[in-house]
Write a protein that holds these residues in place. Sequence first.
Motif, PDB file in Angstrom:
ATOM      1  N   GLU A 122     -48.324 -37.195  71.944  1.00 19.72           N
ATOM      2  CA  GLU A 122     -48.424 -35.937  71.217  1.00 19.72           C
ATOM      3  C   GLU A 122     -49.862 -35.443  71.217  1.00 19.72           C
ATOM      4  OE1 GLU A 122     -47.444 -34.058  66.781  1.00 19.72           O
ATOM      5  OE2 GLU A 122     -46.986 -36.155  67.251  1.00 19.72           O
ATOM      6  N   THR A 123     -50.028 -34.145  71.445  1.00 27.33           N
ATOM      7  CA  THR A 123     -51.356 -33.529  71.491  1.00 27.33           C
ATOM      8  C   THR A 123     -51.752 -33.023  70.112  1.00 27.33           C
ATOM      9  OG1 THR A 123     -51.167 -32.863  73.799  1.00 27.33           O
ATOM     10  CG2 THR A 123     -52.719 -31.631  72.433  1.00 27.33           C
ATOM     11  N   ILE A 124     -52.956 -33.384  69.694  1.00 30.68           N
ATOM     12  CA  ILE A 124     -53.536 -32.856  68.461  1.00 30.68           C
ATOM     13  C   ILE A 124     -54.949 -32.367  68.787  1.00 30.68           C
ATOM     14  CG2 ILE A 124     -54.235 -33.332  66.088  1.00 30.68           C
ATOM     15  CD1 ILE A 124     -52.155 -35.454  65.897  1.00 30.68           C
ATOM     16  N   LEU A 125     -55.255 -31.155  68.367  1.00 26.46           N
ATOM     17  CA  LEU A 125     -56.580 -30.584  68.570  1.00 26.46           C
ATOM     18  C   LEU A 125     -57.343 -30.639  67.252  1.00 26.46           C
ATOM     19  CD1 LEU A 125     -55.627 -27.438  70.688  1.00 26.46           C
ATOM     20  CD2 LEU A 125     -56.294 -29.709  71.494  1.00 26.46           C
ATOM     21  N   PHE A 126     -58.501 -31.273  67.295  1.00 23.76           N
ATOM     22  CA  PHE A 126     -59.315 -31.433  66.101  1.00 23.76           C
ATOM     23  C   PHE A 126     -60.556 -30.550  66.180  1.00 23.76           C
ATOM     24  CE2 PHE A 126     -57.195 -35.660  66.310  1.00 23.76           C
ATOM     25  CZ  PHE A 126     -56.523 -35.597  65.093  1.00 23.76           C
ATOM     26  N   GLY A 127     -60.836 -29.836  65.093  1.00 23.72           N
ATOM     27  CA  GLY A 127     -62.094 -29.105  64.976  1.00 23.72           C
ATOM     28  C   GLY A 127     -63.091 -29.961  64.222  1.00 23.72           C
ATOM     29  N   ILE A 128     -64.261 -30.165  64.809  1.00 22.15           N
ATOM     30  CA  ILE A 128     -65.321 -30.943  64.165  1.00 22.15           C
ATOM     31  C   ILE A 128     -66.241 -29.948  63.481  1.00 22.15           C
ATOM     32  CG2 ILE A 128     -67.027 -32.748  64.487  1.00 22.15           C
ATOM     33  CD1 ILE A 128     -64.149 -33.424  65.448  1.00 22.15           C
ATOM     34  N   ILE A 129     -66.258 -29.952  62.150  1.00 21.58           N
ATOM     35  CA  ILE A 129     -66.922 -28.907  61.374  1.00 21.58           C
ATOM     36  C   ILE A 129     -67.971 -29.510  60.438  1.00 21.58           C
ATOM     37  CG2 ILE A 129     -66.590 -27.132  59.602  1.00 21.58           C
ATOM     38  CD1 ILE A 129     -63.855 -26.607  60.741  1.00 21.58           C
ATOM     39  N   THR A 130     -69.169 -28.927  60.486  1.00 21.69           N
ATOM     40  CA  THR A 130     -70.195 -29.236  59.492  1.00 21.69           C
ATOM     41  C   THR A 130     -70.014 -28.262  58.340  1.00 21.69           C
ATOM     42  OG1 THR A 130     -71.743 -29.947  61.214  1.00 21.69           O
ATOM     43  CG2 THR A 130     -72.662 -29.473  59.048  1.00 21.69           C
ATOM     44  N   THR A 131     -69.799 -28.752  57.146  1.00 16.49           N
ATOM     45  CA  THR A 131     -69.367 -27.915  56.030  1.00 16.49           C
ATOM     46  C   THR A 131     -70.519 -27.174  55.365  1.00 16.49           C
ATOM     47  OG1 THR A 131     -69.555 -29.775  54.493  1.00 16.49           O
ATOM     48  CG2 THR A 131     -67.433 -29.440  55.560  1.00 16.49           C
ATOM     49  N   CYS A 132     -70.168 -26.075  54.698  1.00 22.55           N
ATOM     50  CA  CYS A 132     -71.085 -25.316  53.833  1.00 22.55           C
ATOM     51  C   CYS A 132     -70.623 -25.496  52.392  1.00 22.55           C
ATOM     52  CB  CYS A 132     -71.074 -23.832  54.182  1.00 22.55           C
ATOM     53  SG  CYS A 132     -71.514 -23.420  55.868  1.00 22.55           S
ATOM     54  N   ASP A 133     -71.547 -25.681  51.497  1.00 20.98           N
ATOM     55  CA  ASP A 133     -71.194 -25.819  50.082  1.00 20.98           C
ATOM     56  C   ASP A 133     -71.139 -24.433  49.462  1.00 20.98           C
ATOM     57  OD1 ASP A 133     -70.644 -26.668  47.572  1.00 20.98           O
ATOM     58  OD2 ASP A 133     -72.648 -27.448  47.138  1.00 20.98           O
ATOM     59  N   THR A 134     -69.966 -23.787  49.557  1.00 15.97           N
ATOM     60  CA  THR A 134     -69.788 -22.435  49.017  1.00 15.97           C
ATOM     61  C   THR A 134     -69.067 -22.450  47.672  1.00 15.97           C
ATOM     62  OG1 THR A 134     -67.778 -22.237  50.379  1.00 15.97           O
ATOM     63  CG2 THR A 134     -69.823 -21.320  51.276  1.00 15.97           C
ATOM     64  N   GLN A 135     -68.958 -23.613  47.058  1.00 15.31           N
ATOM     65  CA  GLN A 135     -68.397 -23.745  45.714  1.00 15.31           C
ATOM     66  C   GLN A 135     -66.969 -23.213  45.613  1.00 15.31           C
ATOM     67  OE1 GLN A 135     -70.222 -25.355  43.337  1.00 15.31           O
ATOM     68  NE2 GLN A 135     -71.848 -25.598  44.855  1.00 15.31           N
ATOM     69  N   GLY A 136     -66.227 -23.243  46.720  1.00 16.55           N
ATOM     70  CA  GLY A 136     -64.841 -22.802  46.696  1.00 16.55           C
ATOM     71  C   GLY A 136     -64.640 -21.306  46.639  1.00 16.55           C
ATOM     72  N   ALA A 158     -55.416 -25.692  63.992  1.00 16.05           N
ATOM     73  CA  ALA A 158     -54.572 -24.632  63.451  1.00 16.05           C
ATOM     74  C   ALA A 158     -55.017 -24.191  62.059  1.00 16.05           C
ATOM     75  CB  ALA A 158     -53.119 -25.101  63.400  1.00 16.05           C
ATOM     76  N   ALA A 159     -55.859 -24.991  61.377  1.00 20.37           N
ATOM     77  CA  ALA A 159     -56.334 -24.634  60.041  1.00 20.37           C
ATOM     78  C   ALA A 159     -57.464 -23.615  60.095  1.00 20.37           C
ATOM     79  CB  ALA A 159     -56.806 -25.880  59.296  1.00 20.37           C
ATOM     80  N   ARG A 205     -54.072 -23.289  77.299  1.00 19.38           N
ATOM     81  CA  ARG A 205     -53.225 -23.176  76.114  1.00 19.38           C
ATOM     82  C   ARG A 205     -52.195 -24.285  76.145  1.00 19.38           C
ATOM     83  NH1 ARG A 205     -49.726 -17.859  74.761  1.00 19.38           N
ATOM     84  NH2 ARG A 205     -48.817 -18.396  76.771  1.00 19.38           N
ATOM     85  N   PHE A 206     -51.879 -24.843  74.973  1.00 16.04           N
ATOM     86  CA  PHE A 206     -50.933 -25.949  74.874  1.00 16.04           C
ATOM     87  C   PHE A 206     -49.586 -25.423  74.400  1.00 16.04           C
ATOM     88  CE2 PHE A 206     -55.138 -27.680  74.530  1.00 16.04           C
ATOM     89  CZ  PHE A 206     -55.098 -28.820  75.308  1.00 16.04           C
ATOM     90  N   SER A 207     -48.549 -26.120  74.793  1.00 18.56           N
ATOM     91  CA  SER A 207     -47.190 -25.686  74.485  1.00 18.56           C
ATOM     92  C   SER A 207     -46.765 -26.002  73.057  1.00 18.56           C
ATOM     93  CB  SER A 207     -46.193 -26.334  75.466  1.00 18.56           C
ATOM     94  OG  SER A 207     -46.274 -27.754  75.397  1.00 18.56           O
ATOM     95  N   LYS A 208     -47.525 -26.848  72.363  1.00 12.35           N
ATOM     96  CA  LYS A 208     -47.171 -27.187  70.990  1.00 12.35           C
ATOM     97  C   LYS A 208     -47.229 -25.932  70.131  1.00 12.35           C
ATOM     98  CE  LYS A 208     -48.283 -30.410  67.239  1.00 12.35           C
ATOM     99  NZ  LYS A 208     -49.179 -31.499  66.784  1.00 12.35           N
ATOM    100  N   SER A 209     -46.208 -25.707  69.331  1.00 12.45           N
ATOM    101  CA  SER A 209     -46.072 -24.453  68.588  1.00 12.45           C
ATOM    102  C   SER A 209     -47.271 -24.170  67.693  1.00 12.45           C
ATOM    103  CB  SER A 209     -44.794 -24.482  67.747  1.00 12.45           C
ATOM    104  OG  SER A 209     -44.829 -25.573  66.836  1.00 12.45           O
ATOM    105  N   ALA A 210     -47.889 -25.201  67.136  1.00 12.27           N
ATOM    106  CA  ALA A 210     -49.019 -24.995  66.226  1.00 12.27           C
ATOM    107  C   ALA A 210     -50.229 -24.425  66.947  1.00 12.27           C
ATOM    108  CB  ALA A 210     -49.398 -26.309  65.553  1.00 12.27           C
ATOM    109  N   TYR A 211     -50.293 -24.587  68.280  1.00 16.46           N
ATOM    110  CA  TYR A 211     -51.468 -24.151  69.036  1.00 16.46           C
ATOM    111  C   TYR A 211     -51.151 -23.048  70.040  1.00 16.46           C
ATOM    112  CZ  TYR A 211     -52.885 -28.725  67.259  1.00 16.46           C
ATOM    113  OH  TYR A 211     -53.145 -29.802  66.448  1.00 16.46           O
ATOM    114  N   LEU A 212     -50.039 -22.361  69.877  1.00 15.63           N
ATOM    115  CA  LEU A 212     -49.647 -21.348  70.856  1.00 15.63           C
ATOM    116  C   LEU A 212     -50.628 -20.181  70.898  1.00 15.63           C
ATOM    117  CD1 LEU A 212     -45.746 -21.181  70.605  1.00 15.63           C
ATOM    118  CD2 LEU A 212     -47.140 -22.086  72.463  1.00 15.63           C
TER     119      LEU A 212
END
Length: 453
Positions: free
Chosen positions: A369-383, A406-407, A235-242
Amino acid sequence: MHLCLENHSKNLVALWQGKYKGLDEGKESYQLSEALWERIGQETAQAGDTVPSSFRHRTPNIWTEKHIFTAEDWAFWMIHIAPYVLRNRFNRPKYYKHFMKFNSILKHTIQYSFTEKDLDELEQDIIDYVKEYEIIYYQFLAQRLSACPLTVHALLHIPYDIRNNGPPCNNWTFIMERWCGSLLPAIKSRKQPFTCLALRQYQAAQLFEVVNRYNVTQLMPLRHDMNVPSRHEKRFSKSAYLISFLRNPIKHNHTPDMTIRKKIAKHLTTSFSGSIRAWLDILPQIMERWAKVRIGNGGDLIRGAIAQMSSRQSFHDASFVCYELFADANAHRPQAKEDFVRTVYYGRLEYILHCTIPSNIISKNTEPETILFGIITTCDTQGHNATLELTYFRSLTSYIEIVDLAAICTVVGRIQIGTTNPQWVIVDRSGSWACTAFTDDSLTVDAPQQEEL
């Protein structure tokens, strides 16, 4: 909830299968053929492979194994599976629309809180549903009176009971039913069943006394505190990733290809300005690659697709996620002012990158600064938002999206529907209602027994 799940849900399915107290359809045509039920049962059973285990255990085949359905099975099937597997399968749309009213009633009934307006609307919805039920199944014929058992009338009392007792998820009796279920195997004699039950209770009291007198609980393996990282997590100490716990397997010397690096650079230009070229020069060449993440505070465990593919064991697929981003509602109007709205998206998490941004003048950070990225293959769910409406997609797109970890909100399931032209549907249980799954936390450190259903 026993009224809706163990009684009315069973009766509805029995009516659709033509197995309800010898009744035929009368002047209606709501029964489904055996071929359709066989297909519905297969789709229900196959959903176990693509619905995360955190949602619940595998739902049995509703055509061949309906007799082993529990209240949890009925709840999950009625709320999350039936709206998809029953769609376009009735001879007339009105039967499906009538069922969807019951689906809406179920969702509203298991809300965590109610306003007086909510209860008034729920009461009117139930009245409308019962009236339509009488028209379709009772048909106001004396010989069909068995289609109107007491449980149908009892639905009308749900809003009144909520006003007096509060939300059903705070006072239902599933723990007691589990206890009664554990007593049934103790009955070995039909002649003296109560003697068997008394002996079982006596033995349980003896065991409880032994456990307390000799502190046996200290010797039992206790569950790990879920809000503290285990030895397999970070776990990282950055508030967004607590509340983000990265979990093994990890690759320390991972080198992202140029396509991913450019997408990360483009993401950073949106967050901090600057140019893609400038960010490519700043980004480190090597980043840690994590395969799993667990969301704290009772959140889900998400297994990236890379962990799913590398594992030799057969797991429920827990790689599809729901994530939220701010999208410009006026993106199609170049001259209009930007109007960012929170939008729900779905996709498959491939893996997570741990990126350390060195100090630079663009993001104005004086320390790495630490940033965690999610690598996502998208689905076309039309919003579409699967907690509010039926959400479909044909297949994964070819587009890879980079999002801040964090998203990512929650893990979701998916079910494949249809044969000739199959499509996938999203199962998202992150709505404002109680999770219809029983959990026993009696072995959790410093936590009393709790339940969710």
